[in-house]
Design an enzyme around this catalytic site. Structure first.
Site, mmCIF file in Angstrom:
data_model
loop_
_atom_site.group_PDB
_atom_site.id
_atom_site.type_symbol
_atom_site.label_atom_id
_atom_site.label_comp_id
_atom_site.label_asym_id
_atom_site.label_seq_id
_atom_site.Cartn_x
_atom_site.Cartn_y
_atom_site.Cartn_z
ATOM 1 N N TYR A 1 -16.299 37.489 -35.361
ATOM 2 C CA TYR A 1 -16.123 37.517 -36.810
ATOM 3 C C TYR A 1 -17.498 37.476 -37.455
ATOM 4 O O TYR A 1 -18.354 36.680 -37.068
ATOM 5 C CB TYR A 1 -15.296 36.301 -37.262
ATOM 6 C CG TYR A 1 -15.202 36.205 -38.770
ATOM 7 C CD1 TYR A 1 -14.150 36.795 -39.462
ATOM 8 C CD2 TYR A 1 -16.189 35.538 -39.500
ATOM 9 C CE1 TYR A 1 -14.087 36.735 -40.834
ATOM 10 C CE2 TYR A 1 -16.131 35.479 -40.877
ATOM 11 C CZ TYR A 1 -15.080 36.079 -41.543
ATOM 12 O OH TYR A 1 -15.027 36.026 -42.908
ATOM 13 N N GLU B 1 -16.634 41.546 -45.045
ATOM 14 C CA GLU B 1 -16.151 40.915 -43.821
ATOM 15 C C GLU B 1 -15.992 41.975 -42.737
ATOM 16 O O GLU B 1 -15.390 43.014 -42.983
ATOM 17 C CB GLU B 1 -14.797 40.287 -44.144
ATOM 18 C CG GLU B 1 -14.316 39.291 -43.142
ATOM 19 C CD GLU B 1 -12.976 38.706 -43.582
ATOM 20 O OE1 GLU B 1 -12.952 37.546 -44.005
ATOM 21 O OE2 GLU B 1 -11.969 39.419 -43.492
#
Ligand code: GDP
Ligand code: MN
Length: 400
Positions: free
Chosen positions: A108, A194
């Site tokens: 991530y 993101e």
């Protein structure tokens, strides 16, 4: 403002950030030729403004062009319910097809604004992909605050890459990637960028397998090119209607009182006054600074058109805005909507608090409106009184 994955990837590609090859076919026939061009296998990805698509069946591998075409047909128009869409789901209107990646590990990587620090924070987690979507426990995230004068420092980059266990060429491309994404975040006034997953491929390189980007609405006037990316299908139509006319409209859930105010601060105070008396608002419409009768007409139409609203609270503190202009707008909106509202058997109570610039004229104009069946009007002399009247009038209120 949110954009879709394929749009975010296009923006990144324009800025020299490597993204997987992909295209947005507009038919299943095109889907099969895109898949043939990219070389099967490909990933077929439903484009909606929410993550969690993988687990919900909105991201699938196609082994052949024919399979890609079949998946295109399967996805198009489907209502996809993911952990992030809520129970009503999101309709799939666009489908992106990408070369399939040989993913070894998923990380991530996110850029957000840390409000306490007033700076950009870079977040990484070793366990990325679908695993962190619902439960990004802060403990598993490593966070680096970026000094705007320096950008991400070599020191911070080393810490972040170490947390992901990256070595060699992957580490170098991570440094490069974070630098470019940070620059993009700043230059485009993002509120969120993101990459989940950031994929480590079997050849040791890093790839942006998925990307989510959101922009600070207040900075959008600086980026006319981004406004073109706005997805009008995804906005409630009233919000779009309002934004076209320079009004700001916010829809709220569960309430039945519609609020027309001028100024964001007054809007917040009005909502507080309503909820403090046991009421709940269905929306608020901020006319802003210099609204005229036509803006007020459009605004009041949006409130009347919301079938959940049974009480309209008008709270205007006339400064630059003239209360008489606002009243003229209300008059015009009622004239336009009356027939259909009466036909639908809807009742509408209007509570008006007009103060300041041309307040007397505004009130006398409203008093002269011939209210048809189902409409009632009551004046309040201040905001607290207006909120009390509105809560008492609205059928859905709990009434304290
Ligand atoms: P999200 O679930 O909405 O966040 O959609 P993603 O684009 O992140 O896809 C979900 C999952 O599908 C990812 O975590 C990956 O495991 C997988 N995935 C996405 N793209 C690819 C790809 O190109 N190749 C492979 N093998 N898997 C992929
Ligand atoms: Mn994802």
């Amino acid at each position: 403002m949110n954009i879709l994955e394929y749009q975010a990837k296009e923006l990144l590609a324009e800025r020299g950030v490597p993204v997987p090859r992909g295209a947005l076919p507009l038919s299943s026939y095109e889907a099969s030729s895109v898949a043939a061009e990219l070389g099967a296998p490909v990933v077929v990805k439903a484009q909606i403004h929410a993550g969690g698509r993988g687990k919900a069946g909105g991201v699938k591998l196609a082994a052949s062009p024919a399979e890609a075409a079949a998946l295109y047909d399967e996805f198009l128009g489907k209502n996809l319910v993911t952990v992030q869409t809520g129970p009503s789901g999101a309709r799939v209107r666009r489908i992106y097809i990408e070369e399939a990646l040989k993913i070894e590990r998923e990380f991530y990587l996110g850029f957000v604004i840390d409000r306490k620090e007033g700076r950009v924070a870079v977040l990484v987690a070793k366990a990325g992909g679908s695993e962190v979507e619902g439960n990004a426990s802060a403990a598993s995230l490593l966070r680096a605050i970026v000094d705007p004068a320096l950008g991400p420092t070599a020191h911070a980059l080393r810490d972040l890459s170490r947390a992901l266990g990256l070595e060699g060429s992957a580490r170098k491309s991570f440094f490069d990637l974070v630098g470019r994404l940070y620059t993009t975040f700043i230059e485009l006034d993002c509120s969120l960028l993101e990459v989940n997953p950031l994929a480590l491929l079997s050849d040791g390189s890093l790839a942006i397998a998925d990307c989510k980007m959101a922009f600070d609405d207040s900075a959008l006037p600086r980026h006319p090119e981004l406004l073109k990316l706005r997805d009008i299908d995804e906005l409630p139509s009233e919000e779009y209607e309002a934004s076209k006319h320079g009004l700001s409209y916010v829809r709220l859930e569960g309430g039945s009182i519609g609020c027309m105010v001028n100024g964001a601060g007054l809007a917040m105070a009005t909502l507080d006054a309503i909820s403090g008396r046991g009421g709940s608002s269905a929306n608020f419409l901020d006319l802003g600074g210099g609204a005229d009768a036509d803006a007020a007409r459009r605004a009041f139409r949006i409130i009347l058109d919301d079938s959940r609203v049974d009480t309209a609270l008008v709270n205007i503190l006339g400064g630059i805005v003239s209360c008489d202009e606002v009243a003229a707008g209300i008059e015009a909106a009622i004239a336009e909507s009356q027939a259909s509202m009466v036909a639908a058997g809807r009742k509408m109570r209007i509570v008006a608090r007009l103060a300041g610039n041309h307040a007397d004229e505004g009130r006398s104009r409203l008093m002269k409106i011939a209210l048809g069946p189902g409409f009632s009007l009551k004046f309040a002399s201040n905001m607290e009184e207006a909120a009390s009247f509105a809560v008492a009038a609205s059928e859905k209120s709990e009434r304290l």
